[in-house]
Structure formats: C-alpha cells, structure tokens
Design a protein around this motif. Structure first.
Motif, mmCIF file in Angstrom:
data_model
loop_
_atom_site.group_PDB
_atom_site.id
_atom_site.type_symbol
_atom_site.label_atom_id
_atom_site.label_comp_id
_atom_site.label_asym_id
_atom_site.label_seq_id
_atom_site.Cartn_x
_atom_site.Cartn_y
_atom_site.Cartn_z
ATOM 1 N N SER A 173 0.810 -1.220 0.000
ATOM 2 C CA SER A 173 0.000 0.000 0.000
ATOM 3 C C SER A 173 0.842 1.268 0.000
ATOM 4 O O SER A 173 0.363 2.336 -0.388
ATOM 5 C CB SER A 173 -0.932 0.013 1.221
ATOM 6 O OG SER A 173 -0.186 -0.041 2.427
ATOM 7 N N ALA A 200 -11.551 -7.619 3.008
ATOM 8 C CA ALA A 200 -10.835 -6.696 3.888
ATOM 9 C C ALA A 200 -9.557 -6.161 3.268
ATOM 10 O O ALA A 200 -9.052 -5.107 3.681
ATOM 11 C CB ALA A 200 -10.520 -7.387 5.212
ATOM 12 N N ILE A 202 -9.164 -4.946 0.353
ATOM 13 C CA ILE A 202 -9.415 -3.849 -0.582
ATOM 14 C C ILE A 202 -9.011 -2.502 0.016
ATOM 15 O O ILE A 202 -8.391 -1.664 -0.657
ATOM 16 C CB ILE A 202 -10.895 -3.826 -1.003
ATOM 17 C CG1 ILE A 202 -11.232 -5.067 -1.857
ATOM 18 C CG2 ILE A 202 -11.235 -2.546 -1.760
ATOM 19 C CD1 ILE A 202 -12.716 -5.217 -2.164
ATOM 20 N N SER A 203 -9.338 -2.288 1.279
ATOM 21 C CA SER A 203 -9.121 -0.969 1.889
ATOM 22 C C SER A 203 -7.645 -0.598 1.992
ATOM 23 O O SER A 203 -7.302 0.586 1.992
ATOM 24 C CB SER A 203 -9.765 -0.917 3.276
ATOM 25 O OG SER A 203 -9.182 -1.892 4.133
ATOM 26 N N GLY A 204 -6.761 -1.577 2.074
ATOM 27 C CA GLY A 204 -5.338 -1.292 2.195
ATOM 28 C C GLY A 204 -4.566 -1.466 0.911
ATOM 29 O O GLY A 204 -3.341 -1.643 0.940
ATOM 30 N N SER A 207 -2.912 2.371 -4.337
ATOM 31 C CA SER A 207 -3.779 3.220 -5.142
ATOM 32 C C SER A 207 -3.142 4.584 -5.316
ATOM 33 O O SER A 207 -2.396 5.056 -4.460
ATOM 34 C CB SER A 207 -5.148 3.378 -4.465
ATOM 35 O OG SER A 207 -6.005 4.193 -5.224
ATOM 36 N N ALA A 222 -14.227 -4.649 -5.724
ATOM 37 C CA ALA A 222 -13.629 -3.384 -5.276
ATOM 38 C C ALA A 222 -14.197 -2.188 -6.016
ATOM 39 O O ALA A 222 -14.098 -1.050 -5.540
ATOM 40 C CB ALA A 222 -12.116 -3.423 -5.452
#
Length: 232
Positions: A173, A200, A202-204, A207, A222
């Motif tokens: 990330s 879970a 996806i958030s980390g 991007s 996602a």
C-alpha cells in the motif's frame, strides 16, 4: 475510444460456483457486471480484464466462460490470474477467442494511441506471505515476463500512452519499490491496473500516483461490479 477495466470475473459456467459464499454482495455478480458492461462499453472501446476469469480447471471447461466474455462489447484484453488453471499455451487460449478478444502473455497490443502490456505477477518481498525459498524464482520470472511485454510495447510504439496490466498487486500500500514497479517506471507506464484483492484487503490496496505511475485496483467487488473507465 475509451479504456475500461474490471478484474476477477470468476465465471463458472461448467461447474457453477455460488459466489455469495464470499458475501451477499457477490450474489448474481455476473449478471450485474454484464448489465453495467453493456450499458457503458461500446464496440470501439477497450476493456482490460486482469485475471481470474474462470474457475475452470481445464481449457475445455473454460470454453463457455470465454464465449460469454467474447460476446461482450468492446475489445477485450485478457490476462492470466492465479486461479486461471485452465490457461494453457498462448496458441491454445487464442484458439478459443473471437476477433475482439486478445490474450496478453509475453506480448503487447496497440489500440489507437494506447499500448497495453503486462503479466500475471507474483508475491513481492515486502508481502507478509512472501517466502524467498519458494517465491523468489517465480517473482524474478514474472518480472522478466513483464519486461518482455513492456519492451514489446515500446518497440512497436515508443511514444504511445502505455497502460500496464498485472493480476497480483505490484507493490504494498505504500508503493515500496519492487521489480514490477521498477519496470513500469522504467518503461514509462501511465496507468497500471491490477486485481486479486478482495474483502478486507481492498481498503489497504495500492492506489494513486506512485513515482509517476497511477495504480488502480479493479477487482470487480472493489469497484462495485461495474467496469471503471481509466483517466488516461
């Protein structure tokens, strides 16, 4: 012409696999993707599919899923994911694809002003699951395959807008340098899409813009089970 992307379709025509076991939001996921895809993507557009296309284990079992994908609008670029055990040689895969679908494997494709290049990828050294004794060889091999594809793109169209595809995330990330990110930077990739991550994780996910390259997670859950248009 627009460029869209969506990964991890996880189709299962041969031996249906209920995807809602991974959460209620997966219920009827392919029908929802199809509806959105058909409303957004035109025949002149390109849609990138970075891996985990079908749960099939053998090539003949994947025929129906590939037929479904080929029937969708746009020019489809398919990439092998870690669950695509059915994916044989490039010639075998190409034999099952229509004229509007293309398999990306040690090669590259040009669509107008855009070049598409990529590889499946693998775990990288800063990943908690990475084990040098089992993963290093595959990691290095996948990087070599990525460079084959990227060099193909640059030799065909040195000044084209280069878009990268990879199934596994190319870094953590924080965007720590890896062989994959180094190569995308070396060859001047403008945007890189990847999949593989769900729930879970996806958030980390990696991007945004890292050292001049925009990275996007496009696994279907996602992005709300709808293809996303790339800003390239």
């Amino acid at each position: 012409m627009k460029i869209y992307a969506i990964g991890d379709l996880h189709l299962s025509s041969f031996s249906p696999k209920p995807m809602d076991i991974f959460g209620a939001h997966w219920d009827g996921h392919w029908e929802r993707i199809k509806k959105s895809w058909q409303s957004l993507v035109s025949e002149n557009d390109v849609i990138l599919l970075p891996g985990d296309l079908s749960w099939a284990m053998r090539l003949d079992e994947a025929k129906a899923d590939l037929k479904e994908i080929c029937a969708m609008p746009g020019k489809k670029v398919l990439l092998k994911g870690n669950h695509d055990f059915w994916w044989g040689s490039l010639a075998q895969v190409n034999a099952l694809l229509s004229g509007s679908a293309f398999a990306l494997q040690n090669n590259c494709f040009q669509f107008g002003e855009y070049m598409i290049a990529g590889t499946r990828g693998w775990l990288f050294p800063t990943n908690r699951q990475y084990k040098p004794e089992t993963d290093e060889k595959i990691y290095v091999r996948e990087a070599a395959r990525l460079e084959l594809s990227l060099s193909c793109a640059r030799s065909k169209a040195p000044d084209a807008a280069l878009i990268g595809m990879i199934h596994y995330p190319p870094s953590d990330s924080e965007g720590s340098p890896t062989l994959f990110t180094d190569l995308f930077e070396k060859y001047g990739a403008r945007h890189v899409v990847y999949g593989h991550l769900h729930s879970a994780y996806i958030s980390g996910a990696l991007s945004g813009n890292i050292r001049g390259v925009d990275y996007s997670l496009v696994s279907c859950d996602a992005i709300g089970f709808s293809p996303v248009m790339l800003n390239v």
